[in-house]
Design a protein around this motif. Structure first.
Motif, PDB file in Angstrom:
ATOM      1  N   PHE A 294     -23.163 -14.766   9.982  1.00  0.00           N
ATOM      2  CA  PHE A 294     -22.352 -13.798  10.729  1.00  0.00           C
ATOM      3  C   PHE A 294     -23.152 -12.605  11.231  1.00  0.00           C
ATOM      4  CE2 PHE A 294     -19.595 -15.963   7.665  1.00  0.00           C
ATOM      5  CZ  PHE A 294     -18.648 -16.503   8.522  1.00  0.00           C
ATOM      6  N   ALA A 295     -24.433 -12.580  10.957  1.00  0.00           N
ATOM      7  CA  ALA A 295     -25.268 -11.436  11.338  1.00  0.00           C
ATOM      8  C   ALA A 295     -25.158 -11.167  12.838  1.00  0.00           C
ATOM      9  CB  ALA A 295     -26.713 -11.697  10.951  1.00  0.00           C
ATOM     10  N   GLY A 296     -24.856  -9.923  13.195  1.00  0.00           N
ATOM     11  CA  GLY A 296     -24.768  -9.531  14.604  1.00  0.00           C
ATOM     12  C   GLY A 296     -23.489  -9.923  15.299  1.00  0.00           C
ATOM     13  N   GLN A 297     -22.609 -10.662  14.633  1.00  0.00           N
ATOM     14  CA  GLN A 297     -21.350 -11.079  15.255  1.00  0.00           C
ATOM     15  C   GLN A 297     -20.274 -10.025  15.059  1.00  0.00           C
ATOM     16  OE1 GLN A 297     -19.901 -14.975  14.295  1.00  0.00           O
ATOM     17  NE2 GLN A 297     -21.858 -15.986  14.695  1.00  0.00           N
ATOM     18  N   HIS A 298     -19.204 -10.151  15.844  1.00  0.00           N
ATOM     19  CA  HIS A 298     -18.016  -9.338  15.645  1.00  0.00           C
ATOM     20  C   HIS A 298     -16.938 -10.253  15.088  1.00  0.00           C
ATOM     21  CE1 HIS A 298     -14.960  -6.208  17.396  1.00  0.00           C
ATOM     22  NE2 HIS A 298     -14.834  -6.385  16.099  1.00  0.00           N
ATOM     23  N   VAL A 299     -16.602 -10.043  13.814  1.00  0.00           N
ATOM     24  CA  VAL A 299     -15.618 -10.885  13.149  1.00  0.00           C
ATOM     25  C   VAL A 299     -14.356 -10.083  12.874  1.00  0.00           C
ATOM     26  CG1 VAL A 299     -17.455 -12.250  12.094  1.00  0.00           C
ATOM     27  CG2 VAL A 299     -16.374 -10.413  10.785  1.00  0.00           C
ATOM     28  N   VAL A 300     -13.243 -10.787  12.863  1.00  0.00           N
ATOM     29  CA  VAL A 300     -11.966 -10.207  12.447  1.00  0.00           C
ATOM     30  C   VAL A 300     -11.560 -10.899  11.152  1.00  0.00           C
ATOM     31  CG1 VAL A 300      -9.527  -9.869  12.964  1.00  0.00           C
ATOM     32  CG2 VAL A 300     -11.212  -9.767  14.803  1.00  0.00           C
ATOM     33  N   THR A 301     -11.207 -10.129  10.157  1.00  0.00           N
ATOM     34  CA  THR A 301     -10.639 -10.701   8.945  1.00  0.00           C
ATOM     35  C   THR A 301      -9.175 -10.296   8.865  1.00  0.00           C
ATOM     36  OG1 THR A 301     -10.899 -10.980   6.552  1.00  0.00           O
ATOM     37  CG2 THR A 301     -11.369  -8.782   7.457  1.00  0.00           C
ATOM     38  N   ILE A 302      -8.313 -11.270   8.667  1.00  0.00           N
ATOM     39  CA  ILE A 302      -6.875 -11.014   8.590  1.00  0.00           C
ATOM     40  C   ILE A 302      -6.526 -10.683   7.146  1.00  0.00           C
ATOM     41  CG2 ILE A 302      -4.571 -11.946   8.934  1.00  0.00           C
ATOM     42  CD1 ILE A 302      -5.733 -13.774  11.092  1.00  0.00           C
ATOM     43  N   VAL A 303      -6.098  -9.449   6.919  1.00  0.00           N
ATOM     44  CA  VAL A 303      -5.684  -9.016   5.587  1.00  0.00           C
ATOM     45  C   VAL A 303      -4.225  -9.443   5.421  1.00  0.00           C
ATOM     46  CG1 VAL A 303      -5.388  -7.044   4.041  1.00  0.00           C
ATOM     47  CG2 VAL A 303      -7.312  -7.115   5.642  1.00  0.00           C
ATOM     48  N   CYS A 304      -4.040 -10.569   4.748  1.00  0.00           N
ATOM     49  CA  CYS A 304      -2.755 -11.264   4.812  1.00  0.00           C
ATOM     50  C   CYS A 304      -1.735 -10.792   3.786  1.00  0.00           C
ATOM     51  CB  CYS A 304      -2.973 -12.768   4.672  1.00  0.00           C
ATOM     52  SG  CYS A 304      -3.881 -13.246   3.186  1.00  0.00           S
ATOM     53  N   GLY A 305      -2.158 -10.068   2.734  1.00  0.00           N
ATOM     54  CA  GLY A 305      -1.188  -9.627   1.754  1.00  0.00           C
ATOM     55  C   GLY A 305      -1.751  -8.583   0.807  1.00  0.00           C
ATOM     56  N   SER A 306      -0.854  -7.744   0.284  1.00  0.00           N
ATOM     57  CA  SER A 306      -1.290  -6.712  -0.667  1.00  0.00           C
ATOM     58  C   SER A 306      -0.323  -6.596  -1.840  1.00  0.00           C
ATOM     59  CB  SER A 306      -1.418  -5.353   0.026  1.00  0.00           C
ATOM     60  OG  SER A 306      -0.162  -4.898   0.499  1.00  0.00           O
ATOM     61  N   ASN A 307       0.337  -7.692  -2.165  1.00  0.00           N
ATOM     62  CA  ASN A 307       1.251  -7.686  -3.298  1.00  0.00           C
ATOM     63  C   ASN A 307       0.481  -8.047  -4.569  1.00  0.00           C
ATOM     64  OD1 ASN A 307       3.960  -7.123  -2.124  1.00  0.00           O
ATOM     65  ND2 ASN A 307       3.435  -8.918  -0.895  1.00  0.00           N
ATOM     66  N   VAL A 308      -0.061  -7.034  -5.211  1.00  0.00           N
ATOM     67  CA  VAL A 308      -0.903  -7.267  -6.384  1.00  0.00           C
ATOM     68  C   VAL A 308      -0.202  -6.798  -7.653  1.00  0.00           C
ATOM     69  CG1 VAL A 308      -3.059  -7.087  -5.101  1.00  0.00           C
ATOM     70  CG2 VAL A 308      -2.069  -5.034  -6.104  1.00  0.00           C
ATOM     71  N   ASP A 309      -0.508  -7.496  -8.724  1.00  0.00           N
ATOM     72  CA  ASP A 309      -0.113  -7.056 -10.048  1.00  0.00           C
ATOM     73  C   ASP A 309      -1.176  -6.062 -10.514  1.00  0.00           C
ATOM     74  OD1 ASP A 309       1.620  -7.657 -12.553  1.00  0.00           O
ATOM     75  OD2 ASP A 309      -0.451  -7.796 -13.269  1.00  0.00           O
ATOM     76  N   LEU A 310      -0.802  -4.795 -10.639  1.00  0.00           N
ATOM     77  CA  LEU A 310      -1.809  -3.760 -10.865  1.00  0.00           C
ATOM     78  C   LEU A 310      -2.619  -3.946 -12.142  1.00  0.00           C
ATOM     79  CD1 LEU A 310      -0.113  -0.518  -9.512  1.00  0.00           C
ATOM     80  CD2 LEU A 310      -2.020  -1.802  -8.536  1.00  0.00           C
ATOM     81  N   PRO A 311      -2.022  -4.328 -13.275  1.00  0.00           N
ATOM     82  CA  PRO A 311      -2.864  -4.562 -14.452  1.00  0.00           C
ATOM     83  C   PRO A 311      -3.929  -5.629 -14.208  1.00  0.00           C
ATOM     84  CG  PRO A 311      -0.589  -4.322 -15.122  1.00  0.00           C
ATOM     85  CD  PRO A 311      -0.587  -4.397 -13.618  1.00  0.00           C
ATOM     86  N   ALA A 312      -3.542  -6.712 -13.528  1.00  0.00           N
ATOM     87  CA  ALA A 312      -4.522  -7.760 -13.225  1.00  0.00           C
ATOM     88  C   ALA A 312      -5.579  -7.245 -12.250  1.00  0.00           C
ATOM     89  CB  ALA A 312      -3.812  -8.980 -12.644  1.00  0.00           C
ATOM     90  N   TYR A 313      -5.155  -6.489 -11.250  1.00  0.00           N
ATOM     91  CA  TYR A 313      -6.083  -5.923 -10.276  1.00  0.00           C
ATOM     92  C   TYR A 313      -7.111  -5.034 -10.972  1.00  0.00           C
ATOM     93  CZ  TYR A 313      -7.573  -3.382  -6.048  1.00  0.00           C
ATOM     94  OH  TYR A 313      -8.305  -2.821  -5.022  1.00  0.00           O
ATOM     95  N   HIS A 314      -6.654  -4.181 -11.859  1.00  0.00           N
ATOM     96  CA  HIS A 314      -7.569  -3.307 -12.596  1.00  0.00           C
ATOM     97  C   HIS A 314      -8.541  -4.137 -13.433  1.00  0.00           C
ATOM     98  CE1 HIS A 314      -4.637   0.370 -12.469  1.00  0.00           C
ATOM     99  NE2 HIS A 314      -5.229   0.135 -11.329  1.00  0.00           N
ATOM    100  N   ARG A 315      -8.039  -5.201 -14.028  1.00  0.00           N
ATOM    101  CA  ARG A 315      -8.889  -6.053 -14.864  1.00  0.00           C
ATOM    102  C   ARG A 315      -9.947  -6.763 -14.022  1.00  0.00           C
ATOM    103  NH1 ARG A 315      -5.064  -8.535 -16.800  1.00  0.00           N
ATOM    104  NH2 ARG A 315      -5.111 -10.527 -15.705  1.00  0.00           N
ATOM    105  N   TRP A 316      -9.555  -7.313 -12.878  1.00  0.00           N
ATOM    106  CA  TRP A 316     -10.498  -8.028 -12.020  1.00  0.00           C
ATOM    107  C   TRP A 316     -11.615  -7.113 -11.550  1.00  0.00           C
ATOM    108  CZ3 TRP A 316      -5.766  -9.883  -8.834  1.00  0.00           C
ATOM    109  CH2 TRP A 316      -5.144 -10.960  -9.486  1.00  0.00           C
ATOM    110  N   LEU A 317     -11.270  -5.900 -11.170  1.00  0.00           N
ATOM    111  CA  LEU A 317     -12.254  -4.983 -10.606  1.00  0.00           C
ATOM    112  C   LEU A 317     -12.900  -4.090 -11.663  1.00  0.00           C
ATOM    113  CD1 LEU A 317     -10.906  -6.013  -7.993  1.00  0.00           C
ATOM    114  CD2 LEU A 317     -11.135  -3.711  -7.070  1.00  0.00           C
ATOM    115  N   GLY A 318     -12.486  -4.245 -12.916  1.00  0.00           N
ATOM    116  CA  GLY A 318     -13.078  -3.442 -13.964  1.00  0.00           C
ATOM    117  C   GLY A 318     -12.733  -1.977 -13.856  1.00  0.00           C
ATOM    118  N   LEU A 319     -11.512  -1.688 -13.413  1.00  0.00           N
ATOM    119  CA  LEU A 319     -11.080  -0.295 -13.255  1.00  0.00           C
ATOM    120  C   LEU A 319     -10.397   0.189 -14.518  1.00  0.00           C
ATOM    121  CD1 LEU A 319      -9.498  -0.611  -9.689  1.00  0.00           C
ATOM    122  CD2 LEU A 319     -11.807   0.150 -10.265  1.00  0.00           C
ATOM    123  N   GLY A 320     -10.427   1.467 -14.742  1.00  0.00           N
ATOM    124  CA  GLY A 320      -9.726   2.041 -15.880  1.00  0.00           C
ATOM    125  C   GLY A 320      -8.236   2.088 -15.637  1.00  0.00           C
ATOM    126  N   ASP A 321      -7.464   2.228 -16.701  1.00  0.00           N
ATOM    127  CA  ASP A 321      -6.013   2.318 -16.575  1.00  0.00           C
ATOM    128  C   ASP A 321      -5.591   3.636 -15.923  1.00  0.00           C
ATOM    129  OD1 ASP A 321      -5.735  -0.133 -17.795  1.00  0.00           O
ATOM    130  OD2 ASP A 321      -5.588   0.740 -19.801  1.00  0.00           O
TER     131      ASP A 321
END
Length: 321
Positions: A294-321
């Motif tokens: 993809f170097a030098g290209q113009h790409v579009v990424t479709i952000v298709c959803g943001s319905n996350v379970d916050l405890p799981a999200y924090h765990r996946w990303l290693g975030l604090g509570d």
């Protein structure tokens, strides 16, 4: 696009039916992501709406048809996002909606389905077991079974995203999460009809590879299990009719690792200020795994959803509570 089940005139007409709250979603360049990924990156943000996903575009078409025929009930199986969208669309048109889901689906998605007024039935299994139960319920009640991706309305609703991308382009590639296939076949149909030079790349987790493998082998390939945090794209039994469409409109079907999905979610948070569900990070995961492509290209990424379970999200990303 000859050979697909979709029709460009119907897709254009869909814009007159879909609630405007789902249309013309934000599309913008994100320079901080570009510095990290080595290519131009535009975000198509399909989460800035009442159900936080692209699914409302398709369910608006479904329930409009139901109401027009005097039908008053529908059943669907859902990993969470379709159920929310069908519940909201049904509520607005007097359609009684029952959603069947896995009790292991993210709690936040299940809570929102209930909050939007749908009847929620849970099964002790994955999405495929929920689909089986939904089929049985619809048959018992004699009501419409809404099947995401198989029902062409869900694909043509998603395809309106493609119209918006064509109007804003050109782009070198569009990166699309691949689950049941409604988003990839819908957007892909429009792009290959109106902007054939744009590469259509569908992305699926390596832990849930059924549709991508099917595309590669040009036949339906099923899997015994699905093991991925991207629950929204974790199907095991591709729909033959949808695969036929995907074979005509996708230029590639890519598999990505779980670590890359998490890295993509982190990039969205740190460089775009966006909390996204794993399925929405598949596009960035694909770039992370093959930056030279993809170097030098113009790409579009479709952000298709943001319905996350916050405890799981924090765990996946290693975030604090």
């Amino acid at each position: 696009m000859p050979g697909t089940r979709l029709d460009l005139d119907r897709i254009r007409a869909a814009r007159r039916v879909i609630d405007p709250v789902f249309l013309d979603s934000p599309l913008y360049r994100c320079e901080p992501l570009e510095r990290e990924l080595g290519c131009r990156v535009s975000i198509k943000l399909e989460t800035a709406n009442p159900v936080r996903s692209f699914k409302g575009r398709g369910t608006e078409l479904v329930v409009t048809g139901l109401a027009g025929r005097g039908e008053r009930a529908a059943v669907c199986a859902s990993a969470g996002n379709l159920g929310q969208a069908l519940a909201r669309s049904g509520r607005g048109r007097g359609i009684d909606v029952t959603v069947v889901a896995s009790r292991f689906a993210p709690a936040a998605k299940l809570e929102r389905i209930r909050a939007l007024g749908a009847h929620l039935e849970l099964v002790d299994g994955d999405f495929e077991l929920a689909r089986e139960r939904a089929v049985a319920l619809a048959r018992e009640r004699g009501v419409r079974l809404v099947e995401d991706s198989l029902d062409v309305e869900t694909c043509e609703g998603a395809a309106t995203i493609g119209l918006e991308l064509v109007d804003a382009g050109p782009f070198d590639a569009v990166l699309i999460a691949l689950g049941g296939g409604a988003l990839a076949t819908g957007v892909g149909h429009v792009l290959k009809t109106l902007a054939p030079g744009t590469e259509v790349i569908a992305i699926q987790p390596a832990g849930a590879p059924a549709m991508a493998r099917s595309w590669r082998e040009r036949r339906v390939v099923t899997t015994e299990s699905a093991d991925t945090i991207a629950d929204g794209v974790a199907g095991r039994f591709p729909i033959p009719e949808v695969l036929d469409d995907l074979l005509l409109v996708a230029d590639d079907a890519v598999l990505v690792r779980e670590a890359s999905i998490v890295a993509g979610m982190r990039l969205f948070l740190e460089h775009a200020g966006l909390v996204v569900e794993p399925s929405a990070a598949l596009g960035l995961a694909a770039v992370l795994e093959d930056p030279a492509r993809f170097a030098g290209q113009h790409v579009v990424t479709i952000v298709c959803g943001s319905n996350v379970d916050l405890p799981a999200y924090h765990r996946w990303l290693g975030l604090g509570d």
